[in-house]
Design a protein around this motif. Sequence first.
Motif, short mmCIF file in Angstrom:
data_model
loop_
_atom_site.label_atom_id
_atom_site.label_comp_id
_atom_site.label_asym_id
_atom_site.label_seq_id
_atom_site.Cartn_x
_atom_site.Cartn_y
_atom_site.Cartn_z
N GLY A 164 59.79 50.84 82.60
CA GLY A 164 59.58 49.47 82.14
C GLY A 164 59.87 49.26 80.67
N LEU A 165 60.18 50.34 79.96
CA LEU A 165 60.51 50.23 78.53
C LEU A 165 61.99 50.53 78.29
N ILE A 166 62.55 49.86 77.33
CA ILE A 166 63.91 50.15 76.84
C ILE A 166 63.78 50.50 75.37
N LEU A 167 64.33 51.63 74.98
CA LEU A 167 64.31 52.01 73.57
C LEU A 167 65.75 52.01 73.06
N LEU A 168 66.02 51.18 72.10
CA LEU A 168 67.31 51.19 71.41
C LEU A 168 67.11 51.96 70.11
N ARG A 169 67.82 53.05 69.95
CA ARG A 169 67.57 53.97 68.83
C ARG A 169 68.70 53.85 67.82
N LEU A 170 68.32 53.46 66.60
CA LEU A 170 69.30 53.28 65.53
C LEU A 170 69.11 54.38 64.48
N ILE A 171 70.21 54.94 64.02
CA ILE A 171 70.20 55.96 62.98
C ILE A 171 70.97 55.43 61.76
N PRO A 172 70.25 54.90 60.76
CA PRO A 172 70.93 54.47 59.54
C PRO A 172 71.50 55.66 58.78
N THR A 173 72.59 55.44 58.09
CA THR A 173 73.20 56.48 57.26
C THR A 173 73.53 55.90 55.89
N ALA A 174 73.93 56.78 54.99
CA ALA A 174 74.30 56.34 53.64
C ALA A 174 75.60 55.55 53.64
N THR A 175 76.37 55.59 54.73
CA THR A 175 77.65 54.89 54.77
C THR A 175 77.52 53.45 55.25
N HIS A 176 76.38 53.07 55.82
CA HIS A 176 76.22 51.70 56.28
C HIS A 176 76.15 50.73 55.11
N THR A 177 76.51 49.50 55.38
CA THR A 177 76.50 48.44 54.36
C THR A 177 75.48 47.38 54.73
N MET A 178 75.16 46.52 53.76
CA MET A 178 74.24 45.43 54.03
C MET A 178 74.85 44.45 55.04
N GLN A 179 76.16 44.33 55.05
CA GLN A 179 76.81 43.48 56.05
C GLN A 179 76.59 44.06 57.45
N ASP A 180 76.70 45.39 57.59
CA ASP A 180 76.42 46.04 58.88
C ASP A 180 75.01 45.70 59.35
N ILE A 181 74.08 45.77 58.42
CA ILE A 181 72.67 45.54 58.77
C ILE A 181 72.44 44.09 59.18
N GLU A 182 72.99 43.14 58.43
CA GLU A 182 72.79 41.73 58.77
C GLU A 182 73.42 41.39 60.12
N GLU A 183 74.61 41.90 60.38
CA GLU A 183 75.25 41.65 61.68
C GLU A 183 74.41 42.23 62.82
N THR A 184 73.84 43.39 62.59
CA THR A 184 73.03 44.05 63.62
C THR A 184 71.74 43.27 63.87
N LEU A 185 71.10 42.80 62.82
CA LEU A 185 69.87 42.03 62.98
C LEU A 185 70.13 40.74 63.75
N ASP A 186 71.24 40.07 63.45
CA ASP A 186 71.59 38.84 64.17
C ASP A 186 71.85 39.15 65.65
N ALA A 187 72.54 40.25 65.91
CA ALA A 187 72.84 40.63 67.29
C ALA A 187 71.57 40.94 68.06
N PHE A 188 70.64 41.61 67.42
CA PHE A 188 69.38 41.95 68.10
C PHE A 188 68.57 40.68 68.42
N ASP A 189 68.60 39.70 67.53
CA ASP A 189 67.96 38.42 67.83
C ASP A 189 68.53 37.82 69.11
N ALA A 190 69.86 37.86 69.21
CA ALA A 190 70.54 37.25 70.36
C ALA A 190 70.22 37.97 71.67
N ILE A 191 70.27 39.30 71.65
CA ILE A 191 70.03 40.02 72.92
C ILE A 191 68.56 39.96 73.33
N ARG A 192 67.64 39.85 72.38
CA ARG A 192 66.24 39.68 72.75
C ARG A 192 66.03 38.35 73.46
#
Length: 418
Positions: free
Chosen positions: A370-398
């Motif tokens: 009954g649970l779904i775990l989406l596991r994210l591994i941030p790295t030093a190569t990610h950008t703030m744009q990557d993070i904002e796009e991901t947060l927006d996408a997670f809002d949509a799929i929720r």
Amino acid sequence: MSDLFDKIYKDKGPLGKWASIAEGYFVFPKLEGPIANRMRFNGREVITWSVNDYLGLANHPDVRKVDAEAAAEYGSAYPMGARMMSGHTDLHEQLEQELAAFVHKEAAYLLNFGYQGCMSTVDALVSKDDVIVYDVDAHACIIDGVRLHQGKRFTYKHNDLESIEKNLQRATKLTEETGGGILVISEGVFGMRGEQGKLKEIVALKEKYNFRLFVDDAHGFGTLGKTGAGAGEEQGVQDGIDVYFATFAKSLASTGAFIAADKEIMDYLKYNLRSQMFAKSLQMQLVIGALKRLDMLRTMPELKEKLWDNVNALQSGLKKRGFDIGTTQSCVTPVYLKGSIPEAMALVKDLRENYGIFCSIVVYPVIPKGLILLRLIPTATHTMQDIEETLDAFDAIRDRLDNGVYKRLSASVAEAFA
């Protein structure tokens, strides 16, 4: 008498039963291109949150240069043979000495692979009269090592001090009868939940109980502590860890691992660690590459600083948007949602195909039904744009999950595997 394979034909296992629709996409996916914050999957660019390249060293030009030069000089075979026979070199010793110094231990020993090395270390440390006490959420390599143990073993509830002490009492009573000792096993960082093991509290229990502590710090090494020496350093109890394990497959972005402890303990393990005694020595280009990576870890604190800038931005952003990320105390960022396995498949496909987000999906039996775990591994190569796009996408799929979109999309899959 039945055919040995009858059970395989009848039951593929809780994950294997999904293979016909999952393999190649949800499991055994193929990420392509240089290891980075953005790679290619299924013919399109995606933001990658599933690569454990914490410090961004995998595709760093200085690292690639050293790797290439080492491969050109030594090839992929040298040295041939096991360390004890013909595969020992000065550079293997140098790497061990530098690793030991970095994690504040007297000695270290190289392992070809983290999984087999961790499993074999557990096996080598105990005999039939000893008792193992370990966290129920321990990684599979620890569990498999414990399975090799011919004596008693007790699990304690995850990070539960009352349960730890209760099982230490049971172990103490038993070893008073057998004459054996007690080995407590925890992870520095639990790779699914992201929680640190309660190392400080466990070490404090040594004042009351007689045991030794083995810590698997695969996700803590390079990411936690003032210098990056791991969860023990972060919690101020590195001296209380009797045998310390870490892998090169995370922060050092390579292959191999090591264990570290007092010299006398390491001398014993070198001569009793079956997975290394009877295995070919770690190849020279991996040894030289690890020396370079370790040097960068020591001398370039900005790598860990950038990593944590990204970790904090991602995790705080998820919390502000109301997502449940549990009680992570590390870079590992779990996002917990409610839904079935078919719903999880529909959700992840939507994330990848329509939002360009690639993260790992974890379902039953790794986590409760009954649970779904989406596991994210941030790295030093990610950008703030990557993070904002991901947060927006997670809002949509929720929203789509809550509105039943994925349930409807997955109905045929659920019916086929009911």
